[in-house]
Design an enzyme around this catalytic site. Structure first.
Site, mmCIF file in Angstrom:
data_model
loop_
_atom_site.group_PDB
_atom_site.id
_atom_site.type_symbol
_atom_site.label_atom_id
_atom_site.label_comp_id
_atom_site.label_asym_id
_atom_site.label_seq_id
_atom_site.Cartn_x
_atom_site.Cartn_y
_atom_site.Cartn_z
ATOM 1 N N LYS A 239 16.439 -0.474 8.966
ATOM 2 C CA LYS A 239 15.862 -0.665 10.304
ATOM 3 C C LYS A 239 16.290 -2.037 10.808
ATOM 4 O O LYS A 239 16.077 -3.038 10.120
ATOM 5 C CB LYS A 239 14.330 -0.600 10.238
ATOM 6 C CG LYS A 239 13.803 0.800 10.010
ATOM 7 C CD LYS A 239 12.323 0.858 10.333
ATOM 8 C CE LYS A 239 11.856 2.284 10.410
ATOM 9 N NZ LYS A 239 10.641 2.440 11.193
ATOM 10 N N ARG B 292 11.221 -2.685 23.333
ATOM 11 C CA ARG B 292 12.040 -2.079 22.266
ATOM 12 C C ARG B 292 13.532 -2.259 22.567
ATOM 13 O O ARG B 292 14.322 -2.558 21.671
ATOM 14 C CB ARG B 292 11.693 -0.593 22.148
ATOM 15 C CG ARG B 292 12.567 0.191 21.187
ATOM 16 C CD ARG B 292 12.129 1.649 21.187
ATOM 17 N NE ARG B 292 10.916 1.835 20.401
ATOM 18 C CZ ARG B 292 10.899 1.996 19.082
ATOM 19 N NH1 ARG B 292 12.028 1.963 18.403
ATOM 20 N NH2 ARG B 292 9.779 2.168 18.448
ATOM 21 N N ASP C 235 -10.798 0.846 27.878
ATOM 22 C CA ASP C 235 -10.915 0.674 26.422
ATOM 23 C C ASP C 235 -11.314 1.935 25.644
ATOM 24 O O ASP C 235 -11.154 1.978 24.433
ATOM 25 C CB ASP C 235 -11.958 -0.411 26.100
ATOM 26 C CG ASP C 235 -11.436 -1.809 26.357
ATOM 27 O OD1 ASP C 235 -10.286 -1.939 26.812
ATOM 28 O OD2 ASP C 235 -12.173 -2.787 26.104
ATOM 29 N N ALA D 68 5.552 2.451 16.932
ATOM 30 C CA ALA D 68 5.350 1.188 16.196
ATOM 31 C C ALA D 68 5.316 1.432 14.685
ATOM 32 O O ALA D 68 4.937 2.512 14.224
ATOM 33 C CB ALA D 68 4.047 0.540 16.637
#
Ligand code: F6P
Length: 324
Positions: free
Chosen positions: A218, A158, A131, A190
């Site tokens: 897009k 993707r 993390d 992203a």
């Protein structure tokens, strides 16, 4: 008079992280090199309390540098939350006549070490968590592997997202911190990254962004969500319902905790493990090994755990610019 041989205990605690084995190898081999005895403790603090402990040698850590997980096993130990449990742990440390306890783990695990230090144990922490949520250090073992696993998963999502002209919501690990999400988001291209540090999620703004991006040509969308924000499945449902764009949520979960550690993780783990034994031999008491300004060094355990770093939103701003 015979020179007293120094002895250390070594455990991994909390969530495992790729590179913990490389850190174990480094601690054991550095200690053996300097004539220090190492006792490997199984299953974190649970094994300390239960006395599941065995001496290790240079050969105990053969062929582990490339392996994910931890050969010492790990656990989250509820007994350490009680004074009785901590006293039992301290009694085992005393019975073995240990001179230090090396703890490889994250925030919770090193907080446990701090509590034990208050009972007189000498605890040296090595930051190990995917993390990256220990503010006193700029690197924690496991982060790079987890991010690369996340990025590779996003690459694959993707492909299918693009073929189907869908919106994809990918949830990555990170209970309290958005570092994995930010790094996965920026490296996975992203359009939106949701991190716990940013506060409340503005669902309507996300939906508007998706619609705008479609009008800009897009044909698919990628949204990365940190586990600490959560709600990915619901978000995907809302996006699909409101925009009419097919949307799928993928929660990567524990996939990111496994796998062979990257070179970056093996490097930090090896240097940090070595540093932990080195500072112990120098006589340091209750320290955390940290990476700061390009160097491995050490800070006081309590000060390190209390240290707070400001959230830097500039990386988030970059993801937004790159997603136009
Ligand atoms: O080790 C950190 C972490 O992977 C967090 O990202 C996550 O929230 C948590 O551990 C999961 O813990 P567990 O494996 O106990 O479910």
């Amino acid at each position: 008079m015979a020179v007293k041989v120094k002895k250390i205990g070594l455990l991994t605690s909390g969530g495992d992280a790729p590179g913990m084995n490389a850190a174990i190898r480094s601690v054991v081999r550095t200690a053996v090199y300097h004539g220090v005895k190492v006792f490997g403790i199984q299953r974190g603090y649970e094994g300390l309390i239960d006395g599941e402990i065995e001496e290790m040698n240079a050969r105990s850590v053969t062929d582990i540098i490339h392996r994910g997980g931890t050969i010492l096993k790990t656990a989250r130990c509820p007994a350490m939350m009680t004074a009785e449990g901590r006293e039992k742990a301290a009694a085992v440390y005393d019975a073995l006549k240990l001179d230090a306890l090396m703890v490889i783990g994250g925030n919770g695990s090193l907080s446990g070490a701090l509590e034990l230090s208050k009972l007189g144990l000498n605890c040296i922490g090595i930051p190990g968590t995917i993390d990256l949520d220990l503010d006193c250090t700029e690197y924690t073992i496991g982060f790079d592997t987890a991010v690369n696993t996340g990025m590779k998963a996003i690459n694959k999502i993707r492909d299918t997202s693009s073929s189907h002209e869908r919106c994809s919501v990918v949830e990555v690990m990170g209970r309290h911190a958005g570092f994995i999400a930010l790094w996965c988001g920026i490296s996975g291209g992203a359009e939106e990254v949701l991190v716990p540090e940013s506060g409340e999620v503005n669902r309507d703004a996300i939906i508007q962004l998706i619609m705008e991006n479609r009008t800009k040509g897009k044909s698919h969308n990628m949204i990365v969500v940190a586990e600490g924000v959560g709600g990915s499945v619901q978000l995907a449902k809302d996006i699909e319902k409101i925009t009419g764009i097919e949307t799928r949520a993928t929660i990567l979960g524990h996939l990111q905790r496994g796998g062979s550690p990257t070179a970056v993780d093996r490097y930090h783990a090896s240097v940090m493990g070595h540093e932990a034994v080195r500072v112990f031999l120098e006589g340091a008491q209750n320290r955390i090994i940290v990476y700061r300004d390009g160097k491995h060094t050490h800070v006081d355990l309590e000060e390190g755990l209390n240290y707070r770093r400001e959230y830097d939103s500039s990386i988030y701003d970059i993801t937004k610019i790159l997603a136009i």
